[in-house]
Design an enzyme around this catalytic site. Sequence first.
Site, PDB file in Angstrom:
ATOM      1  N   ASP A 105      -5.216  44.296  16.259  1.00 14.46           N
ATOM      2  CA  ASP A 105      -4.223  45.219  16.828  1.00 14.46           C
ATOM      3  C   ASP A 105      -4.018  45.085  18.327  1.00 14.46           C
ATOM      4  OD1 ASP A 105      -6.465  46.797  17.968  1.00 14.46           O
ATOM      5  OD2 ASP A 105      -6.776  47.420  15.897  1.00 14.46           O
ATOM      6  N   HIS A 120     -10.070  37.180  14.692  1.00 13.58           N
ATOM      7  CA  HIS A 120      -9.078  37.022  13.621  1.00 13.58           C
ATOM      8  C   HIS A 120      -7.655  36.955  14.161  1.00 13.58           C
ATOM      9  CE1 HIS A 120     -12.212  38.913  10.670  1.00 13.58           C
ATOM     10  NE2 HIS A 120     -12.475  37.659  10.975  1.00 13.58           N
ATOM     11  N   ASN A 213     -22.013  52.887  13.275  1.00 14.37           N
ATOM     12  CA  ASN A 213     -21.120  52.819  12.116  1.00 14.37           C
ATOM     13  C   ASN A 213     -21.346  54.052  11.246  1.00 14.37           C
ATOM     14  OD1 ASN A 213     -19.087  51.068  10.825  1.00 14.37           O
ATOM     15  ND2 ASN A 213     -20.510  51.029   9.098  1.00 14.37           N
TER      16      ASN A 213
END
Length: 242
Positions: A105, A120, A213
């Site tokens: 993003d 990525h 997390n």
Amino acid sequence: MQQFEEVRTILEKAKKITVLTGAGASTESGIPDFRSANGLYADANVEMYLSRGYYNRSPKEFWKHYKEIFQINTFHQYKPNRGHRFLAELEEQGKDITILTQNIDGLHQVGGSKHVIDLHGTLQTAHCPKCKMGYDLQYMIDHEVPRCEKCNFILNPDVVLYGDTLPQYQNAIKRLYETDVLIVMGTSLKVQPVASFPQIAKREVGATTILVNEELTGQEYNFDYVFQNKIGEFVEGLSSIK
């Protein structure tokens, strides 16, 4: 609270900090986790639509699906969250910090971070496969099938597609072997080769490893500190220490 105090001290003393981020770093900005049960990757055909082979065979159809899957026409609405700003602030304080992100993003850069390795790729840009000229997100939004203004070639997105290698992998590994501290934020560590990064940092490099997390990853044994929190909660915990 003791863990927060210890981690804050570790970050203050660290010479080189590396941060690995996943979808959880962006869900607090409202961006859906593409790999969740209800995410954008839930469609069984998504891997085909986002593959290098599909782009090569049917570039016009590829762009139609690419825009639908990532909803790029509405992407400008997403803004950096507290986690993004926290990492940018560490850098502004003079810390040698590099972010290895699985996210596409671009919000780390929008949030102010300068040293970001997009493992990525990124949704924010595309380029001409012939002349390599770059184009921004707005250009992709404005053109149904974006083409190079110079060559008229259909643009190649700068997201890593299925079937591509990870062009930044070696740069990421190099950074891992230089780091004092690895912070893993908002990733389930299910996708290789990134899933091996904590083990490399802890077992081979001897770095201090920190996991933030919401859900357990099954790799807790590779971490010195585990925070089962949202990233915003973790940042709040660090900030609350006087």
